[in-house]
Write a protein that holds these residues in place. Structure first.
Motif, PDB file in Angstrom:
ATOM      1  N   GLY A  14       0.762  -1.015  -0.175  1.00  0.00           N
ATOM      2  CA  GLY A  14      -0.032  -0.286  -0.190  1.00  0.00           C
ATOM      3  C   GLY A  14       0.414   0.976  -0.008  1.00  0.00           C
ATOM      4  O   GLY A  14       0.812   2.680  -1.200  1.00  0.00           O
ATOM      5  N   PHE A  15       2.320   1.299   0.799  1.00  0.00           N
ATOM      6  CA  PHE A  15       2.746   2.423   0.859  1.00  0.00           C
ATOM      7  C   PHE A  15       3.382   2.453  -0.276  1.00  0.00           C
ATOM      8  O   PHE A  15       3.643   3.746  -1.100  1.00  0.00           O
ATOM      9  CB  PHE A  15       3.508   2.776   1.776  1.00  0.00           C
ATOM     10  N   ASP A  16       4.061   1.013  -1.039  1.00  0.00           N
ATOM     11  CA  ASP A  16       4.429   1.555  -2.401  1.00  0.00           C
ATOM     12  C   ASP A  16       4.322   2.307  -3.804  1.00  0.00           C
ATOM     13  O   ASP A  16       4.339   2.925  -3.880  1.00  0.00           O
ATOM     14  CB  ASP A  16       5.426   0.246  -2.621  1.00  0.00           C
ATOM     15  N   VAL A  83       4.418  -3.494  -7.742  1.00  0.00           N
ATOM     16  CA  VAL A  83       4.280  -3.631  -9.611  1.00  0.00           C
ATOM     17  C   VAL A  83       3.709  -4.137  -9.873  1.00  0.00           C
ATOM     18  O   VAL A  83       2.751  -3.186 -10.751  1.00  0.00           O
ATOM     19  CB  VAL A  83       5.938  -4.820  -9.902  1.00  0.00           C
ATOM     20  N   VAL A  84       2.952  -5.321  -9.531  1.00  0.00           N
ATOM     21  CA  VAL A  84       1.560  -5.357 -10.022  1.00  0.00           C
ATOM     22  C   VAL A  84       0.558  -4.503  -9.468  1.00  0.00           C
ATOM     23  O   VAL A  84      -0.732  -3.969 -10.266  1.00  0.00           O
ATOM     24  CB  VAL A  84       1.312  -6.975  -9.490  1.00  0.00           C
ATOM     25  N   SER A  85       0.985  -4.146  -8.028  1.00  0.00           N
ATOM     26  CA  SER A  85      -0.801  -2.912  -8.176  1.00  0.00           C
ATOM     27  C   SER A  85      -0.548  -1.522  -8.768  1.00  0.00           C
ATOM     28  O   SER A  85      -2.261  -1.179  -8.894  1.00  0.00           O
ATOM     29  CB  SER A  85      -0.835  -2.530  -6.299  1.00  0.00           C
ATOM     30  N   VAL A  86       0.887  -1.685  -8.725  1.00  0.00           N
ATOM     31  CA  VAL A  86       0.761  -0.094 -10.032  1.00  0.00           C
ATOM     32  C   VAL A  86       0.381  -0.066 -11.490  1.00  0.00           C
ATOM     33  O   VAL A  86      -0.395   0.557 -11.773  1.00  0.00           O
ATOM     34  CB  VAL A  86       1.970  -0.106  -9.718  1.00  0.00           C
ATOM     35  N   MET A  87       0.659  -0.944 -11.345  1.00  0.00           N
ATOM     36  CA  MET A  87      -0.354  -2.000 -13.046  1.00  0.00           C
ATOM     37  C   MET A  87      -1.762  -1.828 -13.041  1.00  0.00           C
ATOM     38  O   MET A  87      -1.956  -0.475 -13.959  1.00  0.00           O
ATOM     39  CB  MET A  87       1.314  -3.208 -13.345  1.00  0.00           C
ATOM     40  N   LEU A  88      -2.223  -2.425 -11.909  1.00  0.00           N
ATOM     41  CA  LEU A  88      -3.628  -2.458 -11.597  1.00  0.00           C
ATOM     42  C   LEU A  88      -4.191  -1.300 -11.630  1.00  0.00           C
ATOM     43  O   LEU A  88      -4.987  -0.877 -12.523  1.00  0.00           O
ATOM     44  CB  LEU A  88      -3.370  -3.223 -11.430  1.00  0.00           C
ATOM     45  N   LEU A  89      -3.636  -0.091 -11.253  1.00  0.00           N
ATOM     46  CA  LEU A  89      -3.997   1.343 -10.526  1.00  0.00           C
ATOM     47  C   LEU A  89      -4.016   1.795 -11.864  1.00  0.00           C
ATOM     48  O   LEU A  89      -4.868   2.458 -12.016  1.00  0.00           O
ATOM     49  CB  LEU A  89      -3.286   1.824 -10.005  1.00  0.00           C
ATOM     50  N   SER A  90      -3.152   1.850 -12.454  1.00  0.00           N
ATOM     51  CA  SER A  90      -2.020   2.739 -13.746  1.00  0.00           C
ATOM     52  C   SER A  90      -3.604   2.433 -15.044  1.00  0.00           C
ATOM     53  O   SER A  90      -4.010   3.538 -15.520  1.00  0.00           O
ATOM     54  CB  SER A  90      -1.113   2.536 -14.028  1.00  0.00           C
ATOM     55  N   LEU A 104       1.682 -11.250 -18.415  1.00  0.00           N
ATOM     56  CA  LEU A 104       2.844 -12.518 -18.419  1.00  0.00           C
ATOM     57  C   LEU A 104       3.680 -12.405 -16.824  1.00  0.00           C
ATOM     58  O   LEU A 104       4.353 -13.289 -16.340  1.00  0.00           O
ATOM     59  CB  LEU A 104       3.683 -13.348 -19.596  1.00  0.00           C
ATOM     60  N   GLY A 105       4.358 -10.824 -16.738  1.00  0.00           N
ATOM     61  CA  GLY A 105       5.302  -9.945 -15.378  1.00  0.00           C
ATOM     62  C   GLY A 105       4.599 -10.288 -15.004  1.00  0.00           C
ATOM     63  O   GLY A 105       5.375 -10.915 -13.313  1.00  0.00           O
TER      64      GLY A 105
END
Length: 132
Positions: A14-16, A83-90, A104-105
């Motif tokens: 969450g912080f990241d 990395v995954v959470s930022v990708m999904l939120l982006s 895949l990443g």
């Protein structure tokens, strides 16, 4: 102790995530870049800059607490879940596109974390069996 790990890693993620999303918003509002006091005041007048600072400070202290107790291998791997959470939120916040390489990443990151967690759990159980 597993609950501590789970909550700690969720807090770290969450912080990241807050830091990365805040930097994206702050960066988009900082353009055009200028070497002037007015530009610095404009940048530091944005709440997103402070969200990024809070995110990084919170992630630092959460990471230090986790390193004190968690095994380093799975801890390091799990610290990259942002990395995954930022990708999904982006996708939602910035209209970024999801393609096969990104999926895949993300799967590879999650699979790696699961594999390290399972291996660590087996090692911990084997050590307990030998000790008793």
């Amino acid at each position: 102790m597993k609950r501590f790990y789970l909550l700690g890693f969720l807090l770290l993620m969450g912080f990241d995530t807050l830091a990365q999303i805040s930097f994206k918003y702050a960066g988009s509002q900082a353009l055009p870049v200028e070497a002037s006091l007015a530009w610095l005041l404009r940048v530091f007048g944005q709440p997103w800059v402070y969200g990024a600072v809070i995110g990084y400070v919170g992630a630092f202290f959460t990471w230090m607490a986790l390193l004190k107790h968690a095994p380093i291998g799975p801890a390091f791997a799990a610290s990259h879940l942002e990395v995954v959470s930022v990708m999904l939120l982006s996708i939602w916040l910035f209209d970024e596109h999801l393609d096969l390489a990104r999926v895949l990443g993300a799967i590879a990151i999650i699979a790696g974390i699961v594999c390290l967690g399972v291996a660590e759990d087996r090692e911990h159980r084997a050590a307990e069996t030998v000790a008793t």
